[in-house]
Design a protein around this motif. Structure first.
Motif, short mmCIF file in Angstrom:
data_model
loop_
_atom_site.label_atom_id
_atom_site.label_comp_id
_atom_site.label_asym_id
_atom_site.label_seq_id
_atom_site.Cartn_x
_atom_site.Cartn_y
_atom_site.Cartn_z
N MET A 1 13.72 8.95 63.59
CA MET A 1 13.13 7.62 63.59
C MET A 1 14.05 6.62 64.25
SD MET A 1 11.77 5.38 60.36
CE MET A 1 13.35 5.45 59.54
N SER A 2 15.37 6.73 64.08
CA SER A 2 16.29 5.75 64.62
C SER A 2 16.19 5.66 66.12
CB SER A 2 17.72 6.08 64.19
OG SER A 2 18.09 7.35 64.67
N GLY A 3 15.85 6.75 66.79
CA GLY A 3 15.74 6.72 68.23
C GLY A 3 14.48 6.05 68.71
N GLU A 4 13.51 5.80 67.83
CA GLU A 4 12.23 5.23 68.22
C GLU A 4 12.13 3.75 67.91
OE1 GLU A 4 9.36 7.50 66.13
OE2 GLU A 4 9.91 9.40 67.03
N SER A 6 13.40 -0.30 67.82
CA SER A 6 14.22 -1.32 68.45
C SER A 6 15.24 -1.82 67.43
CB SER A 6 13.34 -2.48 68.90
OG SER A 6 12.83 -3.18 67.78
N PRO A 7 16.30 -2.51 67.87
CA PRO A 7 17.28 -3.05 66.92
C PRO A 7 16.65 -3.96 65.87
CG PRO A 7 18.19 -3.08 69.13
CD PRO A 7 16.75 -2.66 69.28
N ILE A 8 15.66 -4.77 66.28
CA ILE A 8 15.02 -5.65 65.30
C ILE A 8 14.23 -4.84 64.28
CG2 ILE A 8 13.20 -7.38 65.00
CD1 ILE A 8 14.15 -8.75 67.49
N ASP A 9 13.52 -3.81 64.74
CA ASP A 9 12.78 -2.97 63.81
C ASP A 9 13.72 -2.22 62.87
OD1 ASP A 9 10.24 -3.65 64.58
OD2 ASP A 9 10.09 -2.11 66.11
N LYS A 10 14.86 -1.78 63.38
CA LYS A 10 15.85 -1.14 62.52
C LYS A 10 16.33 -2.12 61.45
CE LYS A 10 17.67 1.95 66.12
NZ LYS A 10 18.85 2.26 66.95
N ASN A 245 27.68 -6.75 50.78
CA ASN A 245 27.47 -6.11 52.07
C ASN A 245 27.42 -4.59 51.89
OD1 ASN A 245 27.75 -8.37 54.23
ND2 ASN A 245 29.41 -8.75 52.78
N GLU A 246 26.41 -3.97 52.49
CA GLU A 246 26.23 -2.53 52.39
C GLU A 246 25.86 -2.00 53.78
OE1 GLU A 246 23.24 -1.72 49.49
OE2 GLU A 246 24.15 -2.98 47.95
N ARG A 247 25.70 -0.70 53.86
CA ARG A 247 25.24 -0.08 55.10
C ARG A 247 24.31 1.08 54.76
NH1 ARG A 247 26.83 0.11 60.41
NH2 ARG A 247 28.65 -1.19 59.96
N LEU A 248 23.22 1.18 55.51
CA LEU A 248 22.27 2.26 55.32
C LEU A 248 22.30 3.16 56.53
CD1 LEU A 248 19.88 3.52 53.72
CD2 LEU A 248 18.37 2.04 55.04
N ASP A 249 22.54 4.44 56.31
CA ASP A 249 22.50 5.40 57.41
C ASP A 249 21.06 5.78 57.70
OD1 ASP A 249 25.26 5.49 57.67
OD2 ASP A 249 25.45 7.00 56.09
N PHE A 250 20.70 5.82 58.98
CA PHE A 250 19.35 6.20 59.36
C PHE A 250 19.16 7.69 59.21
CE2 PHE A 250 19.94 2.23 61.69
CZ PHE A 250 18.78 1.57 61.34
N VAL A 251 17.99 8.06 58.70
CA VAL A 251 17.63 9.46 58.53
C VAL A 251 16.33 9.69 59.27
CG1 VAL A 251 17.05 11.28 56.90
CG2 VAL A 251 18.75 9.56 56.28
N GLU A 252 16.27 10.77 60.04
CA GLU A 252 15.03 11.07 60.76
C GLU A 252 13.88 11.27 59.78
OE1 GLU A 252 14.50 10.94 63.95
OE2 GLU A 252 16.58 10.39 64.33
N PHE A 257 6.30 5.07 60.17
CA PHE A 257 5.96 3.70 60.51
C PHE A 257 5.22 3.60 61.85
CE2 PHE A 257 10.01 3.48 58.12
CZ PHE A 257 9.47 2.99 56.95
N ALA A 258 4.68 4.69 62.32
CA ALA A 258 4.11 4.69 63.67
C ALA A 258 2.91 3.77 63.81
CB ALA A 258 3.70 6.11 64.06
N ASP A 259 2.21 3.47 62.72
CA ASP A 259 0.96 2.71 62.84
C ASP A 259 1.12 1.26 62.44
OD1 ASP A 259 1.47 3.20 60.20
OD2 ASP A 259 -0.58 3.76 59.68
#
Length: 266
Positions: A1-4, A6-10, A245-252, A257-259
């Motif tokens: 998912m992270s590759g699909e 945009s930075p704003i969507d992330k 402050n935290e950080r969330l790692d993206f997981v495929e 959220f495609a729709d």
């Protein structure tokens, strides 16, 4: 998912994902409207499926209600819930005092009613929504269709005495027809540039005949969760004054959220 994404969507996703962790079994939860709120609904649906989370959601629009049912969330009305544990929603802008502009998605009236019927309101947003002064985003004002040009003229006349930079307003359109809210009303978008006193402007707007409600949310928001495109998350609590402050790692993920392409604002 992270590759699909945009930075704003992330950024919207990580804020929504973090906010979804605030929901516990048995809660009554207000579900906002807009692109960021749609991420929240999807994240909560995932928890319902994978963790067995059971809560009742009160949507702030027909669009949110449809999406919530689609992902397996139990939907009830505010009349049934009467009072909510928390409302989680997006914002078009927020300032350092947690004042908000909302209504870019057209659901400001239900959003404000639901938010004020909650023990707390949590706003989820990408970092671009944080501003020093509200007003760069057009301020939505919901008005009844009857005599809306007169209401518009009264609003613009009133703005002469307000601490704002601009006084123009436009009727929101859908194609060639005026936009219609879930309550059958129209929306005037006020192009103010800068709002010096959100509290005063909100009070005066709501005294104008024909105005149903405005998109200034003052003294309603308790917590803001800000997402960043690199997975960082900032949680700010207005009651304690604390910032985490935290950080969330993206997981495929299977493109859950495609729709969401039609959810443009908030």
């Amino acid at each position: 998912m992270s590759g699909e994404l945009s930075p704003i969507d992330k950024a919207k996703f990580v804020a929504a994902k973090r906010a979804s962790d605030l929901v516990e079994d048995g809660m009554r939860v207000g579900l906002g409207t807009g692109s960021t709120a749609a991420w929240l609904v999807r994240c909560l649906g995932e928890r319902v499926r994978e963790e067995g989370l059971r809560f009742r959601g009160v949507p702030t629009s027909t669009r949110t209600a449809e999406l919530a049912r689609e992902v397996g969330i139990t939907v009830i009305s505010l009349d049934e819930a009467r009072w909510l544990d928390v409302t989680i929603d997006g914002a078009d802008e927020f300032d350092g005092n947690f004042n908000l502009i909302k209504g870019g998605g057209g659901a400001l009236l239900q959003e404000k009613i639901v938010a004020t019927a909650s023990d707390q309101m949590v706003v989820i947003a990408d970092a671009a929504k944080r501003v020093e002064h509200l007003g760069a985003f057009p301020l939505p004002v919901e008005v009844i269709p009857f005599g809306w040009p007169t209401t518009q003229a009264l609003i613009e006349e009133m703005l002469v005495s307000m601490d704002v930079m601009g006084r123009n307003s436009t009727l929101r359109m859908t194609g060639d027809a005026p936009y219609v809210t879930d309550e059958g009303n129209h929306i005037l978008d006020l192009h103010l540039g800068r709002i010096g006193d959100p509290r005063q402007l909100s009070l005066v707007l709501n005294q104008i005949p024909g105005v149903v409600e405005n998109g200034l949310f003052v003294d309603i928001c308790d917590t803001v969760i800000v997402g960043f495109g690199d997975g960082r998350i900032e949680l700010r609590d207005i009651n304690t004054g604390e910032t985490e402050n935290e950080r969330l790692d993206f997981v495929e993920n299977e493109n859950m959220f495609a729709d969401l392409g039609d959810w443009k604002r908030d």
